[in-house]
Design a protein around this motif. Structure first.
Motif, PDB file in Angstrom:
ATOM      1  N   GLU A  41     -18.468 -51.225 -21.465  1.00  0.00           N
ATOM      2  CA  GLU A  41     -19.238 -50.671 -20.336  1.00  0.00           C
ATOM      3  C   GLU A  41     -20.024 -51.756 -19.612  1.00  0.00           C
ATOM      4  OE1 GLU A  41     -19.158 -47.376 -19.678  1.00  0.00           O
ATOM      5  OE2 GLU A  41     -17.936 -46.925 -21.441  1.00  0.00           O
ATOM      6  N   ALA A  42     -20.456 -51.393 -18.367  1.00  0.00           N
ATOM      7  CA  ALA A  42     -21.448 -52.223 -17.672  1.00  0.00           C
ATOM      8  C   ALA A  42     -22.805 -51.752 -18.175  1.00  0.00           C
ATOM      9  CB  ALA A  42     -21.350 -52.006 -16.170  1.00  0.00           C
ATOM     10  N   ARG A  55     -26.339 -48.624 -19.868  1.00  0.00           N
ATOM     11  CA  ARG A  55     -25.556 -47.390 -19.799  1.00  0.00           C
ATOM     12  C   ARG A  55     -26.254 -46.302 -20.630  1.00  0.00           C
ATOM     13  NH1 ARG A  55     -25.717 -47.911 -24.618  1.00  0.00           N
ATOM     14  NH2 ARG A  55     -24.188 -48.610 -26.143  1.00  0.00           N
ATOM     15  N   ASP A 110     -29.625 -52.521 -23.761  1.00  0.00           N
ATOM     16  CA  ASP A 110     -29.500 -53.678 -22.873  1.00  0.00           C
ATOM     17  C   ASP A 110     -30.381 -54.824 -23.380  1.00  0.00           C
ATOM     18  OD1 ASP A 110     -28.340 -54.752 -20.540  1.00  0.00           O
ATOM     19  OD2 ASP A 110     -30.238 -54.508 -19.468  1.00  0.00           O
ATOM     20  N   ARG A 127     -19.459 -58.294 -20.832  1.00  0.00           N
ATOM     21  CA  ARG A 127     -19.575 -56.864 -20.503  1.00  0.00           C
ATOM     22  C   ARG A 127     -18.343 -56.448 -19.718  1.00  0.00           C
ATOM     23  NH1 ARG A 127     -24.319 -59.368 -20.277  1.00  0.00           N
ATOM     24  NH2 ARG A 127     -26.100 -58.478 -21.384  1.00  0.00           N
ATOM     25  N   GLN A 128     -18.073 -55.172 -19.702  1.00  0.00           N
ATOM     26  CA  GLN A 128     -16.901 -54.599 -19.018  1.00  0.00           C
ATOM     27  C   GLN A 128     -15.602 -55.273 -19.466  1.00  0.00           C
ATOM     28  OE1 GLN A 128     -18.782 -54.633 -14.877  1.00  0.00           O
ATOM     29  NE2 GLN A 128     -17.705 -52.677 -14.968  1.00  0.00           N
ATOM     30  N   GLN A 143     -12.284 -56.014 -14.135  1.00  0.00           N
ATOM     31  CA  GLN A 143     -11.810 -56.552 -12.845  1.00  0.00           C
ATOM     32  C   GLN A 143     -10.305 -56.782 -12.863  1.00  0.00           C
ATOM     33  OE1 GLN A 143     -14.117 -57.748 -14.869  1.00  0.00           O
ATOM     34  NE2 GLN A 143     -15.640 -59.004 -13.830  1.00  0.00           N
TER      35      GLN A 143
END
Ligand SMILES: Cc1cc2nc3c(=O)[nH]c(=O)nc-3n(C[C@H](O)[C@H](O)[C@H](O)COP(=O)(O)OP(=O)(O)OC[C@H]3O[C@@H](n4cnc5c(N)ncnc54)[C@H](O)[C@@H]3O)c2cc1C
Length: 435
Positions: free
Chosen positions: A43-44, A47, A118, A133-134, A155
């Protein structure tokens, strides 16, 4: 430590899958041992996440992580105890305060998980872990001398990452558990939870603001935690029967359940819901085995018992710390076979065991007759509160252990007497666990 090239972004000593409290804790303790560590988090951050009420046993871990003071400066609600309101069988209201113990304080925190998680992940990065992340780990393969992972970035693009040891901290996704192990639901704990965040609630001025508030209701139980930023978390855990019988939306069910509690209803008169209603189902399971050649599972990825006593984040962080110790020893011995990690597995199971009888018995009416009873003396509840504050996890002293066993034996003997009393009075003795 094994001489992986510090510039190589595709080879690490240890890869941690998941950047929740378990993964961040493990990563921080691992880099402290001189290991090259990467954390891949799907995840970003920040969250949303459930699990906001911590145990006193968490605080010494923050000290050992070296981030306690900085964490306090983020603004946390101090939690000194738990208040239970019985709005089902009307036993009254009962508050327990956490005791001060030589090895842990008498308070803890209510945390907004988005910012708490976080913070811990930033701390892992600041300590030296490479945090991505992500990035989702989609597959793992064992080669003779390493584990090879497929990692996909949000991405776009997938790459292969090699590691000596893999730590599964993927939470309820149980990434490795479903790939290499078995995920078994815990019998009779097939519950469903709905929860949301609110602002402008009216907090009950007669109860310490930071106390965890639990409400016993016909459909199960509810929690209410207040945060330092003025928002509140309210959720319910429902018996599966209640949910199966329903067809409407989860929002409608949530509102209906909240309305069954007069106290919660009064608190929500001017309140505004500021999050979606989040559902979680069938959250109690165990993973077997949770260690293997070159891998360990920690936190929820190793198993999750039940949220009633707010044990999840503590067990996640403590298992992360214990796993980091076991991995450090494996590196020093240059041996990553499963037997190296069995002691970790055993310690984790033994530490978790004291919580289990309480989770099983919480749904028995005679347990509540004893625990919530206005007449129960403080000394009777004390051993129970020790266990539920997390103090029993690392119980290794013989005398303390004997004292605890003796205290719990008396408590459960009185629970049994309450069962007989209920039975002779013709009141129900059936457990609501399997509902
Ligand atoms: C209804 C309910 C109420 C609860 N209440 C409490 C409470 O009051 N107090 C408490 O202490 N605990 C509570 N818990 C438990 C608590 O939420 C968990 O035990 C805790 O979050 C576990 O932390 P973790 O780090 O193991 O997993 P998580 O916090 O879930 O973190 C796992 C991370 O892994 C990431 N991830 C997953 N798969 C991949 C992948 N393939 N690649 C990369 N990243 C991945 C996820 O995005 C996630 O960020 C509750 C649980 C439930 C179900």
């Amino acid at each position: 430590m094994l001489g992986t090239n510090p510039r190589d972004e595709n080879a690490y000593d240890v890869v941690v899958v998941g950047g929740g409290p378990a993964g961040s804790t493990a990563a921080t303790f691992l880099v402290r041992q001189g290991l090259r560590v990467a954390v891949f988090e799907r995840e970003a951050f920040p969250r949303f996440h459930v699990g906001e009420s911590l145990l006193p046993a968490n605080l010494p871990i923050f000290d050992r992580l070296g981030c306690h003071q900085a964490l306090q400066q983020t603004g946390l609600m101090e939690k000194r105890g738990v208040t239970i309101f019985d709005e089902y069988e009307h036993r009254g209201t009962m508050t327990v305060q956490f005791p001060r113990l030589p090895f842990q304080p008498d308070s803890s925190y209510q945390v907004v998980r988005a910012s708490f998680d976080d913070f811990l992940l930033h701390h892992a990065a600041a300590s030296g872990a490479s945090v991505y992340r992500q990035h989702t780990v989609t597959a793992a393969r064992h080669d003779p001398d390493q584990v090879v992972l497929q990692v996909t970035a949000a991405q776009g693009g997938t790459r292969e990452v090699r590691t000596q040891v893999l730590v599964d901290a993927s939470g309820r996704s149980t990434f490795l558990g479903t790939q290499f192990g078995r995920r078994e639901p815990l019998p009779d704990l097939g519950k469903v939870s709905l929860f949301a965040h609110f602002r402008n609630v009216r907090r009950d001025p007669t109860i310490p603001e930071g106390n965890a508030r639990l409400y016993l209701i016909p459909q199960g139980w509810m929690w209410w935690f207040s945060f330092a930023d003025g928002t509140d978390s309210i959720g319910c855990v429902l018996h599966a029967q209640v949910v199966k019988a329903r067809t409407g939306s989860i929002e409608a069910l949530f509102d209906e359940v909240l309305a069954t509690s007069p106290r919660v209803t009064a608190g929500l008169v001017d309140a505004e819901r500021i999050s979606l209603v989040q559902p979680v189902a069938n959250f109690s399971y165990r993973i077997t085995p949770c260690v293997g050649d070159r891998y360990l599972a920690i936190g929820d990825a190793a198993g999750f018992i039940d949220p009633i006593f707010s044990t999840g984040v503590y067990l996640a962080m403590r298992s992360g710390e214990l796993a980091a110790d076991a991995i450090g020893e494996a590196f020093r011995a240059h041996d990553f076979r499963a037997h190296r990690f069995h002691a970790y597995d055993k310690y984790l199971r033994r530490g978790t065991a004291p919580f289990l009888p309480f989770i099983e018995r919480f749904y028995d009416p005679e347990f509540l007759d004893t625990f919530v009873s206005q007449r129960a003396p403080t000394w009777l509840r004390l051993p129970v509160v020790w266990v539920l504050s997390g103090a029993a996890f690392d119980y290794r002293s013989l005398w303390r252990s004997l004292w605890l066993r003796f205290g719990l034996a008396i408590f459960f003997a009185i629970v049994h007497i309450h069962k007989v009393i209920r039975w002779t009075k013709g009141r129900t003795v059936a457990s609501r666990r399997s509902w």
